[in-house]
Design a protein around this motif. Structure first.
Motif, PDB file in Angstrom:
ATOM      1  N   TYR A  12       0.830  -1.199   0.000  1.00  0.00           N
ATOM      2  CA  TYR A  12       0.000   0.000   0.000  1.00  0.00           C
ATOM      3  C   TYR A  12       0.871   1.259   0.000  1.00  0.00           C
ATOM      4  N   SER A  13       0.400   2.293  -0.688  1.00  0.00           N
ATOM      5  CA  SER A  13       1.123   3.572  -0.669  1.00  0.00           C
ATOM      6  C   SER A  13       0.294   4.694  -0.064  1.00  0.00           C
ATOM      7  N   GLN A  14      -0.994   4.421   0.236  1.00  0.00           N
ATOM      8  CA  GLN A  14      -1.897   5.395   0.866  1.00  0.00           C
ATOM      9  C   GLN A  14      -2.001   6.690   0.051  1.00  0.00           C
ATOM     10  N   GLY A  15      -2.196   6.545  -1.234  1.00  0.00           N
ATOM     11  CA  GLY A  15      -2.370   7.700  -2.101  1.00  0.00           C
ATOM     12  C   GLY A  15      -1.088   8.236  -2.702  1.00  0.00           C
ATOM     13  N   LEU A  16       0.050   7.789  -2.204  1.00  0.00           N
ATOM     14  CA  LEU A  16       1.325   8.321  -2.678  1.00  0.00           C
ATOM     15  C   LEU A  16       1.594   7.954  -4.134  1.00  0.00           C
ATOM     16  N   GLU A  17       1.207   6.750  -4.549  1.00  0.00           N
ATOM     17  CA  GLU A  17       1.443   6.361  -5.934  1.00  0.00           C
ATOM     18  C   GLU A  17       0.652   7.253  -6.895  1.00  0.00           C
ATOM     19  N   ALA A  18      -0.567   7.618  -6.507  1.00  0.00           N
ATOM     20  CA  ALA A  18      -1.354   8.528  -7.346  1.00  0.00           C
ATOM     21  C   ALA A  18      -0.702   9.905  -7.405  1.00  0.00           C
ATOM     22  N   ALA A  19      -0.122  10.335  -6.281  1.00  0.00           N
ATOM     23  CA  ALA A  19       0.586  11.623  -6.270  1.00  0.00           C
ATOM     24  C   ALA A  19       1.797  11.586  -7.183  1.00  0.00           C
ATOM     25  N   MET A  20       2.470  10.441  -7.253  1.00  0.00           N
ATOM     26  CA  MET A  20       3.605  10.308  -8.168  1.00  0.00           C
ATOM     27  C   MET A  20       3.133  10.292  -9.617  1.00  0.00           C
ATOM     28  N   CYS A  52       0.641  11.868 -10.783  1.00  0.00           N
ATOM     29  CA  CYS A  52       0.297  13.263 -11.120  1.00  0.00           C
ATOM     30  C   CYS A  52       1.497  14.200 -11.054  1.00  0.00           C
ATOM     31  N   ARG A  53       2.662  13.660 -10.742  1.00  0.00           N
ATOM     32  CA  ARG A  53       3.902  14.436 -10.660  1.00  0.00           C
ATOM     33  C   ARG A  53       3.908  15.420  -9.487  1.00  0.00           C
ATOM     34  N   LEU A  54       3.042  15.199  -8.521  1.00  0.00           N
ATOM     35  CA  LEU A  54       3.117  15.990  -7.291  1.00  0.00           C
ATOM     36  C   LEU A  54       4.348  15.579  -6.486  1.00  0.00           C
ATOM     37  N   VAL A  55       4.735  14.326  -6.628  1.00  0.00           N
ATOM     38  CA  VAL A  55       5.954  13.794  -6.003  1.00  0.00           C
ATOM     39  C   VAL A  55       6.830  13.267  -7.130  1.00  0.00           C
ATOM     40  N   HIS A  56       8.033  13.854  -7.280  1.00  0.00           N
ATOM     41  CA  HIS A  56       8.888  13.451  -8.400  1.00  0.00           C
ATOM     42  C   HIS A  56      10.373  13.482  -8.068  1.00  0.00           C
ATOM     43  N   ASP A  57      10.736  13.902  -6.849  1.00  0.00           N
ATOM     44  CA  ASP A  57      12.139  13.881  -6.445  1.00  0.00           C
ATOM     45  C   ASP A  57      12.207  13.859  -4.919  1.00  0.00           C
ATOM     46  N   GLU A  58      13.416  13.928  -4.376  1.00  0.00           N
ATOM     47  CA  GLU A  58      13.575  13.813  -2.926  1.00  0.00           C
ATOM     48  C   GLU A  58      12.869  14.945  -2.187  1.00  0.00           C
ATOM     49  N   ALA A  59      12.980  16.159  -2.696  1.00  0.00           N
ATOM     50  CA  ALA A  59      12.375  17.304  -2.010  1.00  0.00           C
ATOM     51  C   ALA A  59      10.855  17.203  -1.974  1.00  0.00           C
ATOM     52  N   THR A  60      10.251  16.853  -3.113  1.00  0.00           N
ATOM     53  CA  THR A  60       8.791  16.746  -3.132  1.00  0.00           C
ATOM     54  C   THR A  60       8.313  15.525  -2.354  1.00  0.00           C
ATOM     55  N   ALA A  61       9.125  14.462  -2.309  1.00  0.00           N
ATOM     56  CA  ALA A  61       8.777  13.292  -1.511  1.00  0.00           C
ATOM     57  C   ALA A  61       8.739  13.651  -0.030  1.00  0.00           C
ATOM     58  N   ARG A  62       9.765  14.400   0.415  1.00  0.00           N
ATOM     59  CA  ARG A  62       9.781  14.797   1.818  1.00  0.00           C
ATOM     60  C   ARG A  62       8.603  15.711   2.151  1.00  0.00           C
ATOM     61  N   ALA A  63       8.317  16.655   1.264  1.00  0.00           N
ATOM     62  CA  ALA A  63       7.213  17.582   1.501  1.00  0.00           C
ATOM     63  C   ALA A  63       5.892  16.830   1.604  1.00  0.00           C
ATOM     64  N   TRP A  64       5.705  15.842   0.726  1.00  0.00           N
ATOM     65  CA  TRP A  64       4.463  15.067   0.746  1.00  0.00           C
ATOM     66  C   TRP A  64       4.327  14.277   2.048  1.00  0.00           C
ATOM     67  N   ILE A  65       5.375  13.542   2.417  1.00  0.00           N
ATOM     68  CA  ILE A  65       5.317  12.698   3.608  1.00  0.00           C
ATOM     69  C   ILE A  65       5.129  13.544   4.863  1.00  0.00           C
ATOM     70  N   ALA A  66       5.854  14.654   4.963  1.00  0.00           N
ATOM     71  CA  ALA A  66       5.735  15.527   6.137  1.00  0.00           C
ATOM     72  C   ALA A  66       4.335  16.106   6.244  1.00  0.00           C
ATOM     73  N   ALA A  67       3.750  16.508   5.120  1.00  0.00           N
ATOM     74  CA  ALA A  67       2.399  17.082   5.147  1.00  0.00           C
ATOM     75  C   ALA A  67       1.370  16.034   5.549  1.00  0.00           C
ATOM     76  N   ALA A  68       1.484  14.835   4.974  1.00  0.00           N
ATOM     77  CA  ALA A  68       0.548  13.766   5.332  1.00  0.00           C
ATOM     78  C   ALA A  68       0.679  13.403   6.810  1.00  0.00           C
ATOM     79  N   LEU A  69       1.908  13.385   7.307  1.00  0.00           N
ATOM     80  CA  LEU A  69       2.154  13.075   8.703  1.00  0.00           C
ATOM     81  C   LEU A  69       1.523  14.111   9.621  1.00  0.00           C
ATOM     82  N   GLN A  70       1.765  15.377   9.344  1.00  0.00           N
ATOM     83  CA  GLN A  70       1.307  16.457  10.214  1.00  0.00           C
ATOM     84  C   GLN A  70      -0.193  16.707  10.113  1.00  0.00           C
ATOM     85  N   GLU A  71      -0.742  16.608   8.901  1.00  0.00           N
ATOM     86  CA  GLU A  71      -2.123  17.028   8.679  1.00  0.00           C
ATOM     87  C   GLU A  71      -3.145  15.895   8.771  1.00  0.00           C
ATOM     88  N   VAL A  72      -2.703  14.657   8.620  1.00  0.00           N
ATOM     89  CA  VAL A  72      -3.638  13.537   8.638  1.00  0.00           C
ATOM     90  C   VAL A  72      -3.290  12.541   9.747  1.00  0.00           C
TER      91      VAL A  72
END
Length: 226
Positions: free
Chosen positions: A24-32, A34-54
């Motif tokens: 399971y990726s919990q929506g992360l694969e869909a974000a990839m 859509c190119r919302l996650v495409h490198d280390e910086a965007t991966a960190r931003a995505w994970i940190a936001a999901a962690l803090q907000e959800v």
């Protein structure tokens, strides 16, 4: 923390725990996709936001309450938080994920005969077992202290997200470990937040994530089940 409890915590947090978390990726694969996650910086931003907000504002606080409910042998309270958690799964994939992982961990706990008779009887009363319910049960049965069990869940969640990025962005192994190390402050803050929120402050409001999850259900090519 006693050595036995620490070793039990490592086992519950291990990626080798046979509950299927790696699928399971919990929506992360869909974000990839859509190119919302495409490198280390965007991966960190995505994970940190999901962690803090959800996760820190709903999944972790629910686990915190379930740990105390199992510890108090309060079957009614376990059922209350189990039902609330399942009701908050707002896509078919998210609901199927927690039910499958919960079933797998509950079966493992049963096969290993974890817990006393009273705990096992409480577990048998649950009609549908979500992953937080089963994880809290296993932690209490193995006498893992609640604060450490909470941190273990948060780290395991973050590690699984990082591994999805390592495999699918893709990132290198060093980048993955750098990313995981950098998330330590956010993981500590998430644990603190989960323990402080009142019941009426819990929220998993993340419409963008819900939309990505629904898009993932019909995504043409995918590696993960969520």
């Amino acid at each position: 923390m006693q050595a036995a409890a620490f070793l039990h915590l490592l086992q519950l947090s291990s990626p080798s725990l046979p509950v299927g978390a790696y699928s399971y990726s919990q929506g992360l694969e869909a974000a990839m996709e859509c190119r919302l996650v495409h490198d280390e910086a965007t991966a960190r931003a995505w994970i940190a936001a999901a962690l803090q907000e959800v996760v820190a504002r709903f999944e972790a606080p629910v686990l915190w309450r379930l740990l105390h409910a199992w510890g108090a042998r309060d079957a009614e309270l376990v059922t209350v938080w189990s039902e609330r958690f399942l009701a908050a799964r707002d896509t078919a994939e998210f609901r199927a994920e927690t039910i499958q992982m919960g079933y797998s961990l509950a079966k493992l706990a049963s096969d290993l005969k974890l817990g006393d008779d009273a705990l096992r009887a409480m577990l048998a009363q649950q009609e549908e077992i979500s992953f937080p319910v089963a994880l809290a049960y296993a932690a209490v049965a193995l006498e893992v202290p609640a604060p450490e069990a909470l941190l273990g869940m948060l780290f395991s969640w973050a590690e699984n997200q990082v591994l999805a990025c390592v495999k699918s962005v893709p990132l290198g192994q060093v980048a993955g470990q750098r990313l995981l190390l950098s998330l330590r402050p956010e993981l500590e803050q998430a644990a603190a937040t989960a323990q402080q929120l009142a019941d009426d402050e819990l929220s998993n409001w993340a419409p963008g994530l819900s939309l990505l999850s629904m898009q993932h259900e019909v995504q043409y090519s995918r590696l993960y089940r969520s």
